[in-house]
Design a protein around this motif. Structure first.
Motif, PDB file in Angstrom:
ATOM      1  N   ASN A   1       3.303  91.161  15.395  1.00  0.00           N
ATOM      2  CA  ASN A   1       3.259  90.318  16.528  1.00  0.00           C
ATOM      3  C   ASN A   1       3.998  91.138  17.804  1.00  0.00           C
ATOM      4  O   ASN A   1       5.181  91.380  17.445  1.00  0.00           O
ATOM      5  CB  ASN A   1       3.961  89.013  16.458  1.00  0.00           C
TER       6      ASN A   1
ATOM      7  N   ASP B   1      -0.960  86.879  15.402  1.00  0.00           N
ATOM      8  CA  ASP B   1      -1.363  85.621  15.840  1.00  0.00           C
ATOM      9  C   ASP B   1      -2.556  85.363  16.076  1.00  0.00           C
ATOM     10  O   ASP B   1      -3.335  84.400  15.795  1.00  0.00           O
ATOM     11  CB  ASP B   1      -0.506  84.986  17.031  1.00  0.00           C
TER      12      ASP B   1
ATOM     13  N   TYR C   1       0.804  82.158  21.905  1.00  0.00           N
ATOM     14  CA  TYR C   1       0.782  83.004  20.626  1.00  0.00           C
ATOM     15  C   TYR C   1       1.022  84.440  21.113  1.00  0.00           C
ATOM     16  O   TYR C   1       0.766  84.929  22.098  1.00  0.00           O
ATOM     17  CB  TYR C   1      -0.526  82.477  19.910  1.00  0.00           C
ATOM     18  N   SER C   2       0.832  85.111  19.837  1.00  0.00           N
ATOM     19  CA  SER C   2       1.247  86.564  20.176  1.00  0.00           C
ATOM     20  C   SER C   2      -0.330  87.161  20.259  1.00  0.00           C
ATOM     21  O   SER C   2      -1.312  86.915  19.516  1.00  0.00           O
ATOM     22  CB  SER C   2       2.028  87.543  19.031  1.00  0.00           C
TER      23      SER C   2
ATOM     24  N   LYS D   1      -4.846  85.148  13.039  1.00  0.00           N
ATOM     25  CA  LYS D   1      -4.392  84.340  11.973  1.00  0.00           C
ATOM     26  C   LYS D   1      -4.365  83.152  12.502  1.00  0.00           C
ATOM     27  O   LYS D   1      -4.522  81.953  11.699  1.00  0.00           O
ATOM     28  CB  LYS D   1      -3.231  84.637  11.439  1.00  0.00           C
ATOM     29  N   LYS D   2      -4.339  82.912  13.775  1.00  0.00           N
ATOM     30  CA  LYS D   2      -4.262  81.369  14.574  1.00  0.00           C
ATOM     31  C   LYS D   2      -5.418  81.316  15.344  1.00  0.00           C
ATOM     32  O   LYS D   2      -5.591  81.785  16.684  1.00  0.00           O
ATOM     33  CB  LYS D   2      -3.079  81.430  15.479  1.00  0.00           C
TER      34      LYS D   2
ATOM     35  N   GLU E   1       5.751  86.987   5.557  1.00  0.00           N
ATOM     36  CA  GLU E   1       5.205  85.992   6.459  1.00  0.00           C
ATOM     37  C   GLU E   1       3.793  85.511   5.761  1.00  0.00           C
ATOM     38  O   GLU E   1       3.308  86.245   4.901  1.00  0.00           O
ATOM     39  CB  GLU E   1       4.651  86.736   7.605  1.00  0.00           C
TER      40      GLU E   1
ATOM     41  N   THR F   1      -5.215  82.575   7.096  1.00  0.00           N
ATOM     42  CA  THR F   1      -5.781  82.319   8.314  1.00  0.00           C
ATOM     43  C   THR F   1      -5.448  80.770   8.633  1.00  0.00           C
ATOM     44  O   THR F   1      -5.898  79.986   7.932  1.00  0.00           O
ATOM     45  CB  THR F   1      -7.136  82.651   8.804  1.00  0.00           C
TER      46      THR F   1
ATOM     47  N   ASN G   1       5.267  87.885  23.643  1.00  0.00           N
ATOM     48  CA  ASN G   1       4.416  87.194  24.576  1.00  0.00           C
ATOM     49  C   ASN G   1       5.091  87.467  25.902  1.00  0.00           C
ATOM     50  O   ASN G   1       6.191  86.973  26.081  1.00  0.00           O
ATOM     51  CB  ASN G   1       4.420  85.718  24.038  1.00  0.00           C
TER      52      ASN G   1
ATOM     53  N   HIS H   1      -4.787  85.396  24.218  1.00  0.00           N
ATOM     54  CA  HIS H   1      -3.839  84.329  23.324  1.00  0.00           C
ATOM     55  C   HIS H   1      -2.515  84.206  23.699  1.00  0.00           C
ATOM     56  O   HIS H   1      -1.981  83.176  23.279  1.00  0.00           O
ATOM     57  CB  HIS H   1      -3.759  85.155  21.748  1.00  0.00           C
TER      58      HIS H   1
END
Length: 356
Positions: free
Chosen positions: A14, A100, A95-96, A103-104, A42, A46, A17, A90
């Motif tokens: 990541n 991120d 988020y990063s 996965k997000k 980690e 997802t 940000n 993002h």
């Protein structure tokens, strides 16, 4: 202690940000502890996170993008393409742009309703809306949520022109809707093909459809007379730049009517992520590739100059442009991508009331 590259992911960490004061980093001592304890540092799974925007159609103000309006059913993209310019967006969500982003995944389940509200607006005049200008509308989340399909049904209902950009063969699931839209000249599809090498594809775009499947997708769409433009993008010096002619020939042989290309640019957090990625995956090429990319953008990986940022400049960029001209002359002579039909929308928007 450096860990092995993460399988199935493009970004390997990541990035900070830029909108946040603090950020976390993966320290070597923590990684060593996880290794000794047999734990993962980690979560790898997802996450799909619902959001509820108030609007869905975005006006594109950049003069060199090639579209007037876009809409994105999803934010973030599980395809994990390391070069993706959309990663930077993002950060606006907190988020990063790194892991991120992959996965997000933010899910806009109300997108079809928002689109219909837009098309029913008295002020709206028909202009092609592109799915999607940012993240892939046929990424893996679409299998579950089917938001893109629902949006295509809205476009068909109002006979409104729509473009699609994707690198996923999942688009063929909606061939029935695409054929209906195409009867009235309402659909144009852009299929991204970055390399003919599966090894390169897996490194650059770890969770995307295979190259064989993408070419097959172009062929099937073309056989049904659905216009296809191939996006040979991005062209990355030292990685896929030598493939441009072969790529153009392959997509032409499978029925594409045209192609466009961009020269890779690494803006914002992408420069940091790409440099980290290439040091892990192609350490023998890393310095050469990064230097050649910089030479296309005035000595920097970051390029915000309209008209130049996507096409590049300098010796390497000129070589790419010359190959593109040769490819168009050799493989696409007499072919053209059609303009979409904007004439049917008004009557389907208002029904017969317009006659009285």
């Amino acid at each position: 202690m450096s860990r092995d590259p993460l399988k199935g992911r493009g970004a390997q960490q990541n990035s900070p940000n830029k909108f946040q004061e603090f950020y976390s980093e993966m320290r070597d001592d923590f990684l060593e502890y996880c290794l000794k304890e047999g734990e993962l540092p980690e979560k790898s799974k997802t996450e799909y996170l619902p959001i509820f925007p108030k609007t869905i159609v975005n006006k594109v103000t950049s003069p060199d993008v090639g579209m007037a309006y876009s809409m994105n059913p999803y934010q973030g993209c599980e395809h994990g393409c390391i070069y993706c310019y959309a990663r930077n967006t993002h950060e606006f969500w907190g988020y990063s742009a790194g892991l991120d982003f992959e996965k997000k995944i933010l899910i806009k389940e109300n997108a079809p309703q928002l689109l219909e509200e837009k098309l029913c607006s008295k002020q709206w005049k028909a202009e092609t809306i592109v799915l999607s200008g940012n993240t892939d509308c046929y990424q893996p989340a679409e299998k579950k949520y089917k938001i893109t399909r629902a949006c295509l049904e809205v476009f068909l209902k109002y006979k409104h022109p729509v473009g699609i950009i994707t690198k996923n063969s999942l688009i063929l699931r909606d061939l029935d809707l695409l054929k209906e839209l195409n009867k009235d000249g309402l659909i144009g599809v852009n299929v991204s093909v970055t390399s003919l090498s599966e090894k390169t594809r897996r490194l650059l775009e770890p969770r995307t459809t295979t190259i064989t499947k993408r070419l097959e997708t172009i062929k099937i769409l073309s056989e049904h007379k659905i216009p296809v433009n191939a996006m040979l993008a991005p062209i990355i010096p030292g990685i896929n730049s030598h493939e441009l002619l072969q790529l153009a020939r392959a997509v032409a042989d499978h029925g594409a009517l045209s192609f466009v290309f961009t020269v890779v640019r690494l803006n914002g957090a992408i420069g940091f992520l790409f440099a980290d990625w290439i040091q892990r995956t192609m350490p023998d090429k890393a310095t050469k590739v990064l230097n050649q990319i910089a030479s296309c953008h005035g000595g920097s990986l970051n390029d915000n100059r309209f008209g130049i940022r996507n096409k590049g400049e300098g010796v390497f960029a000129k070589q790419i442009h010359d190959l593109s001209k040769l490819a168009k002359h050799t493989y696409f002579k007499g072919r053209s991508f059609p303009k979409l039909n904007k004439d049917l929308y008004e009557i389907h928007k208002n029904g017969q009331w317009k006659l009285f």
